[in-house]
Design an enzyme around this catalytic site. Structure first.
Site, PDB file in Angstrom:
ATOM      1  N   ARG A  74      16.380  31.807   6.953  1.00 22.36           N
ATOM      2  CA  ARG A  74      16.227  30.685   7.874  1.00 22.36           C
ATOM      3  C   ARG A  74      17.238  29.567   7.609  1.00 22.36           C
ATOM      4  NH1 ARG A  74      11.990  30.586   6.452  1.00 22.36           N
ATOM      5  NH2 ARG A  74      11.100  31.972   7.977  1.00 22.36           N
ATOM      6  N   THR A  75      17.346  29.137   6.374  1.00 22.47           N
ATOM      7  CA  THR A  75      18.201  27.999   6.069  1.00 22.47           C
ATOM      8  C   THR A  75      19.665  28.328   6.358  1.00 22.47           C
ATOM      9  OG1 THR A  75      16.659  27.304   4.368  1.00 22.47           O
ATOM     10  CG2 THR A  75      18.849  26.353   4.273  1.00 22.47           C
ATOM     11  N   LYS A 103      31.119  39.480 -10.172  1.00 20.26           N
ATOM     12  CA  LYS A 103      32.276  39.846 -11.009  1.00 20.26           C
ATOM     13  C   LYS A 103      32.452  38.842 -12.137  1.00 20.26           C
ATOM     14  CE  LYS A 103      34.595  41.618  -6.901  1.00 20.26           C
ATOM     15  NZ  LYS A 103      35.031  40.828  -5.758  1.00 20.26           N
ATOM     16  N   ARG A 124      23.176  27.457  -1.866  1.00 17.59           N
ATOM     17  CA  ARG A 124      21.829  27.714  -2.401  1.00 17.59           C
ATOM     18  C   ARG A 124      21.990  28.487  -3.701  1.00 17.59           C
ATOM     19  NH1 ARG A 124      16.505  29.719   0.514  1.00 17.59           N
ATOM     20  NH2 ARG A 124      16.693  27.544   1.142  1.00 17.59           N
ATOM     21  N   HIS A 152      15.459  20.314  -2.012  1.00 14.02           N
ATOM     22  CA  HIS A 152      15.914  20.974  -0.783  1.00 14.02           C
ATOM     23  C   HIS A 152      16.012  19.864   0.277  1.00 14.02           C
ATOM     24  CE1 HIS A 152      16.708  23.820   2.214  1.00 14.02           C
ATOM     25  NE2 HIS A 152      15.687  24.658   2.080  1.00 14.02           N
TER      26      HIS A 152
END
Ligand SMILES: [Zn+2]
Length: 474
Positions: A74-75, A103, A124, A152
């Protein structure tokens, strides 16, 4: 150096800046909102025209990079939709398993590279404080889309914008709301950002943890009381709403009431609940993943005090919010999700100066200067939060050992990255090689090193000051 602006916490934005962002989101909704009727009556239609249905050109030629080190649908999609609706483009790295992180490339190196590919970064990350670390190395705006259990902030903007729009229809505003927040208050970063914002808008907040041990983290509660001027309310046993929540946890849960000093008189007189904010059990942040958890269903909405309540949930829900509520006009959570696009459009536009008078102020560091003294030391005390970015074996190499001195006499340090606090530390003087309690040292900051405990001070070759030598070793 070019000035810019990062958003890693809701507290990076002033109330005025939040309101300016909302007026820009309003503008996008009225200019680009979907005007196709979705309800039968004019009144109904006005309630449902919150979808951005067309695209503008304000952001033409600009690129948003989304760096997602933790699953999100969603975000990420709402950020990318927002940039596309502004007329810009997006580039994405959303699979941790195939990204450069897999990596072994550090976040610091990644954002320095991506700074030359894009105009803003949305990040995020599973670690608390990751967005602040990224902001230190990026030369373009960084927006925190959720960092561990920390914050958030854009979710909070969507939550507040939903309330702002709903309250506006009732000819009210965001101030002095009466709010119940339920669920996993410890693990939910959305709650942490939301309660700071609510306190700043003078809300009366009632906390109902979803199960035992799910209360607010102590450092968040400390900030509400000491920095946001909230006070616990007097409450008679059985007076409030505990029994109106369906709680399956067998232990009785804690409940605290907090309200800003200014709003206390009014809040006490007020019975109607304006908002119920429900959050899911953040299983990924808890060791015990099979705890019983509260469930909110239509039962409590029957009480008169919930007659005009807005029910919010940041989604996804996993059973704590009854789907039977979805058609109830008090259910605001899908509207809340739909506002993700106009709100994020407004924030991106304000950060990248797409809309003249709605631009956010810019700073050399990317942040409004903090009033606290910043203390940096290569060795000595480190953040006590095990999920902090400074403890990541790779990313930690790029993080400095930095703390804000929140209070020197009643000692309190705040991690620069994750904003967890440390109380009761020790101060060693480099010249005398003696150490003592932090409060004894006064505000003199030169030539000192901070230690978490006496053992650490002594391991570094420091001897206790006279005042400490009689006391038992900690
Ligand atoms: Zn930290």
């Amino acid at each position: 150096m070019t000035e810019l602006r990062h958003i890693t916490s809701i507290n990076d934005l002033t109330n005025h800046e939040i309101e300016t962002t909302f007026s820009l989101a309003d503008k996008y909704l009225s200019e680009l909102g979907d005007i196709r009727p979705t309800g039968r009556t004019r009144k109904k239609r006005s309630l449902t025209t919150h979808r951005i249905g067309r695209s503008g050109h304000a952001g033409a030629g600009s690129i948003l990079a989304s760096l997602f080190y933790e699953p999100s649908t969603r975000t990420r999609l709402s950020f990318e939709s927002a940039m596309l609706r502004l007329g810009g483009g997006t580039i994405t790295s959303s699979d941790p398993a195939t990204s450069s992180a897999a990596k072994g490339e550090s976040l610091a190196d990644t954002v320095r590279v991506v700074s030359s590919y894009a105009d803003a970064i949305v990040i995020r990350h599973p670690r608390d404080g990751a967005a602040k670390l990224a902001a230190q190395y990026a030369s373009i705006p960084v927006i925190n889309a959720g960092d561990g259990g920390h914050e958030h902030p854009t979710q909070t903007l969507c939550d507040l914008f939903t309330l702002y729009r709903r309250e506006k229809q009732r000819l009210k505003n965001l101030n002095n709301l009466n709010v119940v927040i339920s669920g996993d208050l410890r693990g939910s970063r959305t709650v942490h950002s939301f309660v700071y914002a609510l306190a700043r808008f003078k809300a009366r907040i009632q906390f109902v943890p979803g199960a035992a041990g799910m209360g607010l983290p102590p450092h968040v509660e400390w900030r509400l009381r000491n920095e946001f001027h909230c006070l616990p309310e007097d409450r008679k046993a059985g007076e409030d709403d505990v029994d109106l929540f369906y709680v399956t946890a067998d232990q009785s849960h804690q409940l605290s009431l907090i309200t800003p000093e200014i709003g206390i008189k009014m809040a006490k007189a007020k019975k109607a609940i304006d908002v119920i904010y429900v959050t899911r059990f953040q299983k990924e942040r808890w060791k015990d993943q099979v705890q019983s958890y509260m469930k909110v269903d239509s039962a409590f909405l029957k009480d008169n005090k919930y007659k005009r309540t807005s029910v919010l949930h940041p989604l996804p829900r996993v059973g704590e919010l009854d789907i039977a509520l979805d058609r109830n006009p008090r259910a605001a959570y899908f509207q809340q999700a739909s506002f993700g696009v106009p709100v994020r459009m407004a924030l991106i536009a304000a950060l990248l100066d797409f809309e003249g008078q709605h631009s956010l102020e810019k700073f050399a560091s990317g942040f409004r200067p903090d009033s606290h003294v910043l203390y940096e030391q290569p060795h000595g005390i480190v953040c006590a939060n095990p999920n902090c970015i400074v403890h990541d074996p790779l990313e930690g190499l790029y993080a400095a050992n930095k703390h804000y001195i929140v209070d020197w006499l009643k000692p309190r340090l705040r991690c620069f990255y994750c904003e967890n606090d440390i109380e009761n530390f020790y101060v060693g003087h480099k010249k005398t090689r003696h150490y003592g309690l932090a409060g004894e040292a006064g505000k003199h900051m030169r030539d000192v090193i901070l230690f978490a405990d006496r053992a650490a001070a002594e391991a570094a070759g420091y001897k206790p000051r006279k005042s400490l030598s009689g006391a038992a070793k900690a």
